[in-house]
Design a protein around this motif. Sequence first.
Motif, PDB file in Angstrom:
ATOM      1  N   ALA A 179      47.759  23.629  30.769  1.00 32.00           N
ATOM      2  CA  ALA A 179      46.215  23.758  32.404  1.00 32.00           C
ATOM      3  C   ALA A 179      47.474  24.478  33.777  1.00 32.00           C
ATOM      4  CB  ALA A 179      46.922  21.941  33.283  1.00 32.00           C
ATOM      5  N   ALA A 180      48.723  24.514  33.017  1.00 32.50           N
ATOM      6  CA  ALA A 180      49.222  25.565  34.456  1.00 32.50           C
ATOM      7  C   ALA A 180      48.757  26.805  34.573  1.00 32.50           C
ATOM      8  CB  ALA A 180      50.460  25.139  34.296  1.00 32.50           C
ATOM      9  N   TYR A 181      48.442  27.666  33.241  1.00 31.60           N
ATOM     10  CA  TYR A 181      48.769  29.050  32.649  1.00 31.60           C
ATOM     11  C   TYR A 181      47.127  29.042  33.323  1.00 31.60           C
ATOM     12  CZ  TYR A 181      52.928  30.232  31.192  1.00 31.60           C
ATOM     13  OH  TYR A 181      53.990  30.712  30.635  1.00 31.60           O
ATOM     14  N   ALA A 182      46.280  27.829  32.747  1.00 32.41           N
ATOM     15  CA  ALA A 182      44.553  28.306  33.680  1.00 32.41           C
ATOM     16  C   ALA A 182      44.379  28.414  34.673  1.00 32.41           C
ATOM     17  CB  ALA A 182      43.640  26.810  32.393  1.00 32.41           C
ATOM     18  N   GLY A 183      45.730  27.114  35.270  1.00 34.27           N
ATOM     19  CA  GLY A 183      44.964  27.748  36.960  1.00 34.27           C
ATOM     20  C   GLY A 183      45.343  28.811  37.653  1.00 34.27           C
ATOM     21  N   ALA A 184      46.422  28.963  36.859  1.00 31.79           N
ATOM     22  CA  ALA A 184      47.584  30.237  37.694  1.00 31.79           C
ATOM     23  C   ALA A 184      46.766  31.714  36.940  1.00 31.79           C
ATOM     24  CB  ALA A 184      49.082  29.909  37.309  1.00 31.79           C
ATOM     25  N   ALA A 185      46.568  31.669  35.910  1.00 34.70           N
ATOM     26  CA  ALA A 185      46.020  33.284  35.723  1.00 34.70           C
ATOM     27  C   ALA A 185      44.980  33.852  36.281  1.00 34.70           C
ATOM     28  CB  ALA A 185      45.636  32.681  34.128  1.00 34.70           C
ATOM     29  N   PRO A 186      44.502  33.399  36.785  1.00 30.63           N
ATOM     30  CA  PRO A 186      42.755  33.799  38.428  1.00 30.63           C
ATOM     31  C   PRO A 186      43.588  34.478  39.227  1.00 30.63           C
ATOM     32  CG  PRO A 186      42.420  31.756  37.688  1.00 30.63           C
ATOM     33  CD  PRO A 186      43.472  31.456  36.402  1.00 30.63           C
ATOM     34  N   SER A 187      44.690  34.200  39.279  1.00 26.45           N
ATOM     35  CA  SER A 187      45.704  34.347  40.659  1.00 26.45           C
ATOM     36  C   SER A 187      46.359  35.856  40.674  1.00 26.45           C
ATOM     37  CB  SER A 187      46.266  33.548  42.113  1.00 26.45           C
ATOM     38  OG  SER A 187      45.275  31.966  41.861  1.00 26.45           O
ATOM     39  N   ILE A 188      46.714  36.425  39.110  1.00 25.95           N
ATOM     40  CA  ILE A 188      47.549  37.656  38.647  1.00 25.95           C
ATOM     41  C   ILE A 188      46.266  39.037  38.897  1.00 25.95           C
ATOM     42  CG2 ILE A 188      48.176  38.625  36.943  1.00 25.95           C
ATOM     43  CD1 ILE A 188      49.167  35.762  35.810  1.00 25.95           C
ATOM     44  N   GLN A 189      47.329  39.694  39.409  1.00 23.82           N
ATOM     45  CA  GLN A 189      45.992  40.647  40.470  1.00 23.82           C
ATOM     46  C   GLN A 189      46.526  41.711  38.983  1.00 23.82           C
ATOM     47  OE1 GLN A 189      44.456  41.148  43.149  1.00 23.82           O
ATOM     48  NE2 GLN A 189      45.304  38.378  42.637  1.00 23.82           N
ATOM     49  N   ASN A 190      47.597  41.841  39.058  1.00 22.56           N
ATOM     50  CA  ASN A 190      47.856  42.925  37.421  1.00 22.56           C
ATOM     51  C   ASN A 190      47.636  42.883  36.536  1.00 22.56           C
ATOM     52  OD1 ASN A 190      49.715  44.744  35.551  1.00 22.56           O
ATOM     53  ND2 ASN A 190      50.703  45.378  37.299  1.00 22.56           N
ATOM     54  N   SER A 191      46.151  44.169  36.164  1.00 20.68           N
ATOM     55  CA  SER A 191      45.774  43.138  34.370  1.00 20.68           C
ATOM     56  C   SER A 191      46.518  43.005  33.190  1.00 20.68           C
ATOM     57  CB  SER A 191      44.382  43.898  34.074  1.00 20.68           C
ATOM     58  OG  SER A 191      45.169  45.918  34.763  1.00 20.68           O
ATOM     59  N   ASP A 192      48.072  44.041  33.047  1.00 18.50           N
ATOM     60  CA  ASP A 192      48.311  43.992  32.749  1.00 18.50           C
ATOM     61  C   ASP A 192      49.348  42.995  32.067  1.00 18.50           C
ATOM     62  OD1 ASP A 192      47.967  46.164  31.162  1.00 18.50           O
ATOM     63  OD2 ASP A 192      49.637  47.148  32.347  1.00 18.50           O
ATOM     64  N   LEU A 193      49.599  42.140  33.505  1.00 16.07           N
ATOM     65  CA  LEU A 193      50.150  41.045  33.686  1.00 16.07           C
ATOM     66  C   LEU A 193      49.610  39.975  33.282  1.00 16.07           C
ATOM     67  CD1 LEU A 193      52.445  41.771  36.585  1.00 16.07           C
ATOM     68  CD2 LEU A 193      53.155  41.580  34.906  1.00 16.07           C
ATOM     69  N   LEU A 194      48.294  40.223  33.455  1.00 18.52           N
ATOM     70  CA  LEU A 194      47.242  38.413  33.319  1.00 18.52           C
ATOM     71  C   LEU A 194      47.210  39.310  31.631  1.00 18.52           C
ATOM     72  CD1 LEU A 194      45.320  37.086  33.507  1.00 18.52           C
ATOM     73  CD2 LEU A 194      42.953  39.321  34.039  1.00 18.52           C
ATOM     74  N   SER A 195      46.966  39.537  30.890  1.00 16.80           N
ATOM     75  CA  SER A 195      47.158  39.727  29.257  1.00 16.80           C
ATOM     76  C   SER A 195      48.234  39.582  28.887  1.00 16.80           C
ATOM     77  CB  SER A 195      46.304  41.636  29.232  1.00 16.80           C
ATOM     78  OG  SER A 195      46.027  41.762  29.330  1.00 16.80           O
ATOM     79  N   ALA A 196      49.399  39.416  29.412  1.00 23.76           N
ATOM     80  CA  ALA A 196      50.519  38.903  28.836  1.00 23.76           C
ATOM     81  C   ALA A 196      50.731  38.041  29.424  1.00 23.76           C
ATOM     82  CB  ALA A 196      51.671  39.673  29.689  1.00 23.76           C
ATOM     83  N   ALA A 197      50.278  37.301  30.240  1.00 26.55           N
ATOM     84  CA  ALA A 197      50.453  35.154  30.588  1.00 26.55           C
ATOM     85  C   ALA A 197      48.968  35.122  29.791  1.00 26.55           C
ATOM     86  CB  ALA A 197      49.842  35.295  32.481  1.00 26.55           C
ATOM     87  N   LEU A 198      47.883  35.876  29.907  1.00 27.37           N
ATOM     88  CA  LEU A 198      46.922  34.875  28.633  1.00 27.37           C
ATOM     89  C   LEU A 198      47.198  34.828  27.246  1.00 27.37           C
ATOM     90  CD1 LEU A 198      43.767  36.394  29.931  1.00 27.37           C
ATOM     91  CD2 LEU A 198      44.665  34.145  30.198  1.00 27.37           C
ATOM     92  N   SER A 199      48.128  35.716  26.730  1.00 22.63           N
ATOM     93  CA  SER A 199      48.766  35.320  25.702  1.00 22.63           C
ATOM     94  C   SER A 199      49.562  34.549  25.357  1.00 22.63           C
ATOM     95  CB  SER A 199      49.402  36.893  25.134  1.00 22.63           C
ATOM     96  OG  SER A 199      50.583  36.721  25.402  1.00 22.63           O
ATOM     97  N   ILE A 200      49.951  34.059  26.323  1.00 28.29           N
ATOM     98  CA  ILE A 200      50.890  33.060  26.407  1.00 28.29           C
ATOM     99  C   ILE A 200      50.511  31.731  26.322  1.00 28.29           C
ATOM    100  CG2 ILE A 200      53.074  31.517  27.777  1.00 28.29           C
ATOM    101  CD1 ILE A 200      54.146  33.746  28.252  1.00 28.29           C
ATOM    102  N   HIS A 201      49.930  31.518  27.713  1.00 23.83           N
ATOM    103  CA  HIS A 201      48.611  30.697  27.125  1.00 23.83           C
ATOM    104  C   HIS A 201      48.018  29.905  26.306  1.00 23.83           C
ATOM    105  CE1 HIS A 201      44.527  29.205  27.748  1.00 23.83           C
ATOM    106  NE2 HIS A 201      44.867  27.714  28.809  1.00 23.83           N
ATOM    107  N   SER A 202      46.785  31.192  25.289  1.00 23.10           N
ATOM    108  CA  SER A 202      46.554  30.319  23.773  1.00 23.10           C
ATOM    109  C   SER A 202      47.594  30.212  23.002  1.00 23.10           C
ATOM    110  CB  SER A 202      46.239  31.808  23.244  1.00 23.10           C
ATOM    111  OG  SER A 202      47.483  32.629  22.925  1.00 23.10           O
ATOM    112  N   VAL A 203      49.057  30.724  23.155  1.00 20.97           N
ATOM    113  CA  VAL A 203      50.289  29.854  22.456  1.00 20.97           C
ATOM    114  C   VAL A 203      50.790  28.915  23.029  1.00 20.97           C
ATOM    115  CG1 VAL A 203      52.259  30.386  22.042  1.00 20.97           C
ATOM    116  CG2 VAL A 203      50.982  31.967  21.554  1.00 20.97           C
ATOM    117  N   GLU A 204      50.342  28.361  24.430  1.00 27.22           N
ATOM    118  CA  GLU A 204      50.737  27.058  24.637  1.00 27.22           C
ATOM    119  C   GLU A 204      49.639  26.514  23.974  1.00 27.22           C
ATOM    120  OE1 GLU A 204      53.528  25.907  25.620  1.00 27.22           O
ATOM    121  OE2 GLU A 204      53.740  27.779  26.449  1.00 27.22           O
TER     122      GLU A 204
END
Length: 244
Positions: A179-204
């Motif tokens: 729930a935390a990654y789902a809530g924070a990811a839309p606020s990330i501005q850098n697309s590379d960082l967003l992709s990395a965050a989403l890869s962690i979100h799916s593992v969680e």
Amino acid sequence: MTQDPTTKPDTKGIEQANTSMREQLSSRRTFLAGAAAVGAAGMTGLGMGTAGADEHGSGGDDSNSGSGDNSMNDVDILNYALTLEHLEATFYQEGLDEFSADDFMNADLGCGVCDEVKEQIPEQVKVVGEHEAAHVDQLTKVITDLGGTPVEAAEYDFGYETPAEFLGVAMALENTGVAAYAGAAPSIQNSDLLSAALSIHSVEARHAAVFNGVNMESPYPDAFDEAKSMDEVLEIAGQFIVSE
């Protein structure tokens, strides 16, 4: 393993785990101390990260309009994620130090969890702990590379006493992480960082599904996962953080 369909599952272990978790989460003293600790440690770390990250952390967009808070940038959000990953990595390390593989195998999870599933639990706990430690290492490196100061781990009290209770807390932490990654990811501005965050979100999410299963909860309870705000997540995480 064949079970008598007329036999009512023994859910004593799960009920005890849930009771322990409710007591831990409802303790006003623990909550107030924990919330203060996570607020001080987490937000101090976020503030320190902001100072060196204006140029790189938000992908060149100083407004960071997606966050709803102009003071937040990508390094702030990464430090928020690191706060949670420190908590999870420490949780699994402490559990592996305290419980043996046989302890997990013999955990009182009720007859709804078959022996074949129980046999996999020790390795699953080990691997998930390794994942969380890897997340800590990677987030720390990225924050440092962006000129920020990574937030450090705190002191924790997770409130479990038995392997069954440990697995119940694992389920709660992993679902909160999703729930935390789902809530924070839309606020990330850098697309590379967003992709990395989403890869962690799916593992969680995979972790949450496993621990839902061993706690006799659905691995996929809804068609859409609920996102939680930073304040909501820090309130939950703060209940496991011990004020010094």
